[in-house]
Design an enzyme around this catalytic site. Structure first.
Site, PDB file in Angstrom:
ATOM      1  N   SER A 140       0.846  -1.185   0.000  1.00  0.00           N
ATOM      2  CA  SER A 140       0.000   0.000   0.000  1.00  0.00           C
ATOM      3  C   SER A 140       0.885   1.239   0.000  1.00  0.00           C
ATOM      4  O   SER A 140       2.046   1.180   0.428  1.00  0.00           O
ATOM      5  CB  SER A 140      -0.893   0.012   1.247  1.00  0.00           C
ATOM      6  OG  SER A 140      -1.628   1.221   1.343  1.00  0.00           O
ATOM      7  N   TYR A 153      -2.655  -1.429  10.172  1.00  0.00           N
ATOM      8  CA  TYR A 153      -2.592  -1.701   8.738  1.00  0.00           C
ATOM      9  C   TYR A 153      -1.286  -1.170   8.167  1.00  0.00           C
ATOM     10  O   TYR A 153      -0.577  -1.873   7.434  1.00  0.00           O
ATOM     11  CB  TYR A 153      -3.788  -1.061   8.046  1.00  0.00           C
ATOM     12  CG  TYR A 153      -3.836  -1.244   6.557  1.00  0.00           C
ATOM     13  CD1 TYR A 153      -4.145  -2.489   6.005  1.00  0.00           C
ATOM     14  CD2 TYR A 153      -3.600  -0.179   5.694  1.00  0.00           C
ATOM     15  CE1 TYR A 153      -4.203  -2.663   4.621  1.00  0.00           C
ATOM     16  CE2 TYR A 153      -3.660  -0.345   4.319  1.00  0.00           C
ATOM     17  CZ  TYR A 153      -3.953  -1.583   3.788  1.00  0.00           C
ATOM     18  OH  TYR A 153      -4.011  -1.754   2.426  1.00  0.00           O
TER      19      TYR A 153
END
Length: 264
Positions: A140, A153
């Site tokens: 990401s 995350y």
């Protein structure tokens, strides 16, 4: 490299980026092994592929590490080899640090980091023995930049960069490639399924996610990055990609920008 008759194993393939990539690679005549927990979802994706007869389904839960040796054996047996493992499965988060139960942190790390690492280690001996292989990892932009509501995350995605950078260096001599794909906002259900502080799903779409790049477009760009065996590829909007470079060259400026993001 082209994907014609290449065997590609994709985790998290029942929806979102994984689904779009499976359909895109099927259009490019790849042989596919599709995995996730959602067997019904995988079956539907298989039906959407150009050549369903060249698609094998292997149900897999990234949190169940003890099953991975058997899963790898089944995956190799499907087409007699594996050329590319796309570590795409994972879960996101939408909660403040102070409101996040430690078991939620553990769940995210178990799936996003340890599950990916465990599956990679399970297939690594096969790649090293045959002196070929390609690990593709969906991380990401948040794997480069920590932002509000995504602490665990972001940690799991940062960890993937550290692990796979090390693996790339160690196994360059074995002709094993590593490509880290860093999505920005992509219009999938990732925010709907994101875990909140108590572990329950958020069950609503973030506006930024809704306005993100379409998964079909993302898959085409991802496939191109895999073909080129890029070490890292940033795929998203201008602001997300700009943030990576501001972080690198002007980290204090980015910190000020990040503080201004909404945390509610």
């Amino acid at each position: 490299m082209n994907f014609s008759d290449k065997v590609v194993w994709i985790t998290g393939a029942s929806s979102g980026i994984g689904k779009a990539l499976a359909i895109e690679l099927s259009q490019q005549n790849a042989k596919l092994i599709l995995s996730s927990r959602d067997l019904n979802g995988l079956t539907l994706v298989k039906k959407e592929c150009k050549t369903p007869e060249k698609v094998t389904i292997i149900q897999l839960d990234l949190a169940n590490y003890e099953t991975f040796s058997e899963k790898v054996e089944s995956a190799i047996a499907a087409f007699g080899t594996i050329d590319i493992l796309v570590n795409n499965g994972g879960i996101s988060q939408r909660s403040l640090v102070k409101d996040t139960d430690i078991l939620v942190d553990k769940r995210i790390m178990d799936v996003n980091y340890l599950g990916t690492v465990a599956l990679t280690k399970a297939i690594l001996p096969y790649f090293t023995e045959h002196k070929k292989g390609h690990f593709v990892v969906t991380t990401s932009i948040v794997g480069k930049i920590g932002t509000p509501l995504r602490s665990s995350y972001a940690a799991s995605k940062h960890a993937l960069h550290g692990f796979f950078d090390s693996l790339r260096a160690e196994h360059h001599k074995d002709n094993i490639a590593v490509t880290l794909i860093c999505p920005g906002f992509v219009n999938t259900n990732v925010s709907i399924n994101a875990l909140t502080g108590d572990g329950s799903p958020q069950q609503k779409m973030d506006l930024a996610t809704q306005n993100g790049i379409e998964p079909e477009r993302f898959a085409k760009l991802m496939a191109k990055a895999i073909q080129q065996q890029k070490e890292e590829a940033y795929i998203g909007g201008f602001k997300e990609k700009l943030g990576v470079y501001v972080k690198r060259f002007f980290p204090k400026v980015l910190s000020i920008m990040i503080r201004k993001l909404s945390v509610t």
